[in-house]
Motif scaffolding. Structure first.
Motif, PDB file in Angstrom:
ATOM      1  N   PRO A  49       0.850  -1.196   0.000  1.00 24.15           N
ATOM      2  CA  PRO A  49       0.000   0.000   0.000  1.00 24.15           C
ATOM      3  C   PRO A  49       0.882   1.240   0.000  1.00 24.15           C
ATOM      4  O   PRO A  49       1.901   1.271   0.692  1.00 24.15           O
ATOM      5  N   GLY A  50       0.507   2.212  -0.806  1.00 28.99           N
ATOM      6  CA  GLY A  50       1.259   3.472  -0.817  1.00 28.99           C
ATOM      7  C   GLY A  50       2.564   3.419  -1.578  1.00 28.99           C
ATOM      8  O   GLY A  50       3.320   4.394  -1.586  1.00 28.99           O
ATOM      9  N   ARG A 106      -9.148   9.307   1.492  1.00 30.23           N
ATOM     10  CA  ARG A 106      -9.735   7.980   1.674  1.00 30.23           C
ATOM     11  C   ARG A 106      -9.954   7.658   3.139  1.00 30.23           C
ATOM     12  O   ARG A 106      -9.123   7.972   3.985  1.00 30.23           O
ATOM     13  N   TYR A 128      -2.402  12.916  -5.296  1.00 29.00           N
ATOM     14  CA  TYR A 128      -1.438  13.936  -4.840  1.00 29.00           C
ATOM     15  C   TYR A 128      -0.960  13.604  -3.427  1.00 29.00           C
ATOM     16  O   TYR A 128      -1.461  12.677  -2.778  1.00 29.00           O
ATOM     17  N   ARG A 166      -3.532 -10.126  -5.470  1.00 30.72           N
ATOM     18  CA  ARG A 166      -2.945  -9.910  -4.158  1.00 30.72           C
ATOM     19  C   ARG A 166      -2.775 -11.196  -3.378  1.00 30.72           C
ATOM     20  O   ARG A 166      -2.301 -11.153  -2.248  1.00 30.72           O
ATOM     21  N   ARG A 181      -1.777  11.477   1.648  1.00 30.42           N
ATOM     22  CA  ARG A 181      -2.354  11.346   0.301  1.00 30.42           C
ATOM     23  C   ARG A 181      -3.712  12.019   0.182  1.00 30.42           C
ATOM     24  O   ARG A 181      -4.532  11.990   1.086  1.00 30.42           O
ATOM     25  N   ARG A 214      12.211   6.791  -4.752  1.00 28.09           N
ATOM     26  CA  ARG A 214      12.906   7.851  -5.498  1.00 28.09           C
ATOM     27  C   ARG A 214      11.876   8.807  -6.088  1.00 28.09           C
ATOM     28  O   ARG A 214      10.686   8.687  -5.838  1.00 28.09           O
ATOM     29  N   ARG A 240     -14.180   0.628  -3.991  1.00 29.52           N
ATOM     30  CA  ARG A 240     -14.680   1.893  -3.401  1.00 29.52           C
ATOM     31  C   ARG A 240     -15.941   2.352  -4.140  1.00 29.52           C
ATOM     32  O   ARG A 240     -16.894   2.850  -3.518  1.00 29.52           O
ATOM     33  N   GLN A 243      -5.771 -15.593  -6.387  1.00 32.48           N
ATOM     34  CA  GLN A 243      -6.132 -14.547  -7.369  1.00 32.48           C
ATOM     35  C   GLN A 243      -5.229 -14.651  -8.603  1.00 32.48           C
ATOM     36  O   GLN A 243      -5.683 -14.515  -9.745  1.00 32.48           O
ATOM     37  N   GLY A 285      -3.054  -3.286  -8.033  1.00 27.40           N
ATOM     38  CA  GLY A 285      -3.582  -3.832  -6.775  1.00 27.40           C
ATOM     39  C   GLY A 285      -4.242  -5.189  -6.938  1.00 27.40           C
ATOM     40  O   GLY A 285      -4.932  -5.652  -6.030  1.00 27.40           O
ATOM     41  N   ARG A 287      -3.000  -2.955   6.707  1.00 28.14           N
ATOM     42  CA  ARG A 287      -2.812  -3.198   5.261  1.00 28.14           C
ATOM     43  C   ARG A 287      -1.404  -3.695   4.985  1.00 28.14           C
ATOM     44  O   ARG A 287      -1.189  -4.580   4.156  1.00 28.14           O
ATOM     45  N   GLN A 345      -8.098  -5.303   5.908  1.00 23.99           N
ATOM     46  CA  GLN A 345      -7.921  -6.712   5.509  1.00 23.99           C
ATOM     47  C   GLN A 345      -8.238  -6.879   4.031  1.00 23.99           C
ATOM     48  O   GLN A 345      -8.960  -6.050   3.446  1.00 23.99           O
ATOM     49  N   LYS A 389       1.569   2.712  -6.840  1.00 24.32           N
ATOM     50  CA  LYS A 389       0.987   1.984  -7.972  1.00 24.32           C
ATOM     51  C   LYS A 389       0.014   2.884  -8.742  1.00 24.32           C
ATOM     52  O   LYS A 389       0.069   2.967  -9.958  1.00 24.32           O
ATOM     53  N   GLY A 390      -0.881   3.557  -8.020  1.00 29.81           N
ATOM     54  CA  GLY A 390      -1.869   4.422  -8.681  1.00 29.81           C
ATOM     55  C   GLY A 390      -1.204   5.602  -9.374  1.00 29.81           C
ATOM     56  O   GLY A 390      -1.576   5.978 -10.496  1.00 29.81           O
ATOM     57  N   THR A 391      -0.211   6.183  -8.698  1.00 26.98           N
ATOM     58  CA  THR A 391       0.519   7.329  -9.271  1.00 26.98           C
ATOM     59  C   THR A 391       1.185   6.919 -10.581  1.00 26.98           C
ATOM     60  O   THR A 391       1.092   7.616 -11.595  1.00 26.98           O
ATOM     61  N   THR A 406      -8.501  -2.719  -8.495  1.00 30.43           N
ATOM     62  CA  THR A 406      -9.544  -3.369  -7.691  1.00 30.43           C
ATOM     63  C   THR A 406      -9.940  -2.485  -6.515  1.00 30.43           C
ATOM     64  O   THR A 406     -11.099  -2.476  -6.101  1.00 30.43           O
TER      65      THR A 406
HETATM   66  P1  AP5 Z   1      -0.332   5.931  -4.512  1.00 31.62           P
HETATM   67  O1  AP5 Z   1       0.083   6.014  -5.934  1.00 31.62           O
HETATM   68  O2  AP5 Z   1      -1.710   6.350  -4.174  1.00 31.62           O
HETATM   69  O3  AP5 Z   1       0.012   4.471  -3.919  1.00 31.62           O
HETATM   70  P2  AP5 Z   1      -0.690   3.074  -4.176  1.00 31.62           P
HETATM   71  O4  AP5 Z   1       0.390   2.051  -4.280  1.00 31.62           O
HETATM   72  O5  AP5 Z   1      -1.660   3.147  -5.326  1.00 31.62           O
HETATM   73  O6  AP5 Z   1      -1.416   2.909  -2.776  1.00 31.62           O
HETATM   74  P3  AP5 Z   1      -2.829   2.368  -2.336  1.00 31.62           P
HETATM   75  O7  AP5 Z   1      -3.026   2.774  -0.905  1.00 31.62           O
HETATM   76  O8  AP5 Z   1      -3.908   2.781  -3.306  1.00 31.62           O
HETATM   77  O9  AP5 Z   1      -2.630   0.856  -2.396  1.00 31.62           O
HETATM   78  P4  AP5 Z   1      -3.414  -0.164  -1.667  1.00 31.62           P
HETATM   79  O10 AP5 Z   1      -2.892  -1.340  -2.405  1.00 31.62           O
HETATM   80  O11 AP5 Z   1      -3.354  -0.221  -0.210  1.00 31.62           O
HETATM   81  O12 AP5 Z   1      -4.946   0.284  -1.882  1.00 31.62           O
HETATM   82  P5  AP5 Z   1      -6.086  -0.253  -2.846  1.00 31.62           P
HETATM   83  O13 AP5 Z   1      -6.946   0.890  -3.192  1.00 31.62           O
HETATM   84  O14 AP5 Z   1      -5.549  -1.111  -3.926  1.00 31.62           O
HETATM   85  O15 AP5 Z   1       0.740   6.780  -3.638  1.00 31.62           O
HETATM   86  C1  AP5 Z   1       0.550   6.966  -2.250  1.00 31.62           C
HETATM   87  C2  AP5 Z   1       0.951   8.413  -1.872  1.00 31.62           C
HETATM   88  O16 AP5 Z   1       2.357   8.558  -2.066  1.00 31.62           O
HETATM   89  C3  AP5 Z   1       0.274   9.472  -2.762  1.00 31.62           C
HETATM   90  O17 AP5 Z   1      -0.033  10.593  -1.966  1.00 31.62           O
HETATM   91  C4  AP5 Z   1       1.356   9.836  -3.798  1.00 31.62           C
HETATM   92  O18 AP5 Z   1       1.249  11.190  -4.231  1.00 31.62           O
HETATM   93  C5  AP5 Z   1       2.646   9.610  -3.009  1.00 31.62           C
HETATM   94  N1  AP5 Z   1       3.736   9.114  -3.842  1.00 31.62           N
HETATM   95  C6  AP5 Z   1       3.646   8.256  -4.890  1.00 31.62           C
HETATM   96  N2  AP5 Z   1       4.871   8.006  -5.406  1.00 31.62           N
HETATM   97  C7  AP5 Z   1       5.758   8.722  -4.644  1.00 31.62           C
HETATM   98  C8  AP5 Z   1       7.184   8.890  -4.667  1.00 31.62           C
HETATM   99  N3  AP5 Z   1       7.948   8.238  -5.572  1.00 31.62           N
HETATM  100  N4  AP5 Z   1       7.752   9.675  -3.728  1.00 31.62           N
HETATM  101  C9  AP5 Z   1       6.982  10.315  -2.779  1.00 31.62           C
HETATM  102  N5  AP5 Z   1       5.619  10.220  -2.713  1.00 31.62           N
HETATM  103  C10 AP5 Z   1       5.020   9.416  -3.646  1.00 31.62           C
HETATM  104  O19 AP5 Z   1      -6.871  -1.239  -1.838  1.00 31.62           O
HETATM  105  C11 AP5 Z   1      -7.630  -0.738  -0.762  1.00 31.62           C
HETATM  106  C12 AP5 Z   1      -8.309  -1.906  -0.045  1.00 31.62           C
HETATM  107  O20 AP5 Z   1      -9.200  -2.590  -0.957  1.00 31.62           O
HETATM  108  C13 AP5 Z   1      -7.379  -3.006   0.467  1.00 31.62           C
HETATM  109  O21 AP5 Z   1      -6.861  -2.707   1.754  1.00 31.62           O
HETATM  110  C14 AP5 Z   1      -8.305  -4.224   0.472  1.00 31.62           C
HETATM  111  O22 AP5 Z   1      -9.175  -4.198   1.596  1.00 31.62           O
HETATM  112  C15 AP5 Z   1      -9.154  -4.009  -0.774  1.00 31.62           C
HETATM  113  N6  AP5 Z   1      -8.575  -4.624  -1.989  1.00 31.62           N
HETATM  114  C16 AP5 Z   1      -8.175  -3.982  -3.112  1.00 31.62           C
HETATM  115  N7  AP5 Z   1      -7.723  -4.842  -4.018  1.00 31.62           N
HETATM  116  C17 AP5 Z   1      -7.855  -6.083  -3.466  1.00 31.62           C
HETATM  117  C18 AP5 Z   1      -7.528  -7.393  -3.913  1.00 31.62           C
HETATM  118  N8  AP5 Z   1      -6.981  -7.611  -5.129  1.00 31.62           N
HETATM  119  N9  AP5 Z   1      -7.768  -8.420  -3.063  1.00 31.62           N
HETATM  120  C19 AP5 Z   1      -8.319  -8.229  -1.855  1.00 31.62           C
HETATM  121  N10 AP5 Z   1      -8.645  -7.020  -1.358  1.00 31.62           N
HETATM  122  C20 AP5 Z   1      -8.409  -5.947  -2.173  1.00 31.62           C
END
Ligand code: AP5
Length: 209
Positions: free
Chosen positions: A10-11, A155, A133, A89, A123, A194, A37, A93, A86, A166, A58, A14-16, A32
């Motif tokens: 997480p974080g 979020r 952002y 996981r 974030r 980086r 959401r 899957q 994402g 997470r 979870q 990936k989304g960026t 996903t």
């Molecule tokens: P960002 O790009 O938002 O990071 P990310 O990897 O996309 O983080 P997520 O929190 O979205 O990942 P996640 O996997 O926990 O959440 P998801 O929505 O998939 O960057 C984060 C921050 O850092 C931003 O502010 C950005 O600006 C900054 N940043 C980026 N790059 C940077 C850099 N190089 N330097 C400095 N700053 C930087 O999942 C949410 C929930 O959904 C899960 O917890 C789970 O309950 C469920 N879920 C989703 N998918 C599944 C699945 N496949 N199986 C089971 N449950 C699932």
């Protein structure tokens, strides 16, 4: 049809990175997290099942996720492949995905745990276009997002307690997938601690390997 996977904690960014890689490759982003959401917001059956898991950090059960992906992959924009963000996981899957589409590259964005909390707790995104952002590392321009529909959104699961859950789920259930994909010869790790542009450059190089 061939697809790519953005993998990482997480974080990790990936989304960026997905926003940028989508522009470079033309592959649609399939997140996903975003799909779940949207389901929670719409109050669908899937959303009602997913809500509690997401709020506690979870993973949502595999069967729910696999059904979502099976439906999404049938949409017309997925005909030439997609960029998964994402997903997968868990090993079940990934096994299900192997029966749905071929994956050519798994790009792992590696970031140490100690960076994750500060990234996630700072974030925010644009409710208009979804651009991501960060308070310190990637702030939005003073007039707001250039999509013209700027509205700040944070979020519900971006708090320190949930982030730690997470991260625990990532280490226990998701990180074993790295070896699973490594054994298939399609795994590429990039240093995600980086500048955002440097990471994008490395991902584009990896996608050409
Ligand atoms: P960002 O790009 O938002 O990071 P990310 O990897 O996309 O983080 P997520 O929190 O979205 O990942 P996640 O996997 O926990 O959440 P998801 O929505 O998939 O960057 C984060 C921050 O850092 C931003 O502010 C950005 O600006 C900054 N940043 C980026 N790059 C940077 C850099 N190089 N330097 C400095 N700053 C930087 O999942 C949410 C929930 O959904 C899960 O917890 C789970 O309950 C469920 N879920 C989703 N998918 C599944 C699945 N496949 N199986 C089971 N449950 C699932």
């Amino acid at each position: 049809m061939s697809s790519i996977v953005l993998f990482g904690p997480p974080g990790a960014g990936k989304g960026t990175q997905a926003e940028r890689i989508m522009v470079a490759t033309g592959l649609p982003q399939v997140s996903t997290g975003d799909m779940l959401r949207a389901a929670v917001k719409a109050g669908t059956e899937t959303g009602m099942v997913a809500k509690g898991f997401m709020e506690s950090g979870q993973l949502v059960p595999d069967a729910v996720i696999i059904d979502l992906i099976k439906d999404r992959i049938l949409e017309p924009d997925a005909a030439n492949g997609v960029m998964f963000d994402g997903f997968p996981r868990t090993i079940p899957q990934a096994e299900a995905l192997a029966g749905i589409t071929s994956v050519t590259h798994v790009i792992a964005i590696e970031v140490p745990d100690e960076r994750i909390v500060e990234r996630i707790c700072g974030r925010y995104s644009c409710a208009g276009c979804g651009s991501v952002y960060h308070d310190t590392f990637n702030p939005v321009a003073s007039g707001g997002c250039n999509c013209g529909q700027w509205q700040e959104k944070r979020r519900a699961d971006d708090n320190e307690t949930t982030v730690n859950s997470r991260l625990g789920a990532y280490h226990e259930q998701t990180s074993p997938l790295a070896d699973w994909y490594r054994s298939k010869g399609i795994f590429h790790a990039v240093n995600g601690d980086r500048a955002i542009d440097e990471i994008t450059g490395d991902i584009l190089v990896a996608l050409n390997q």
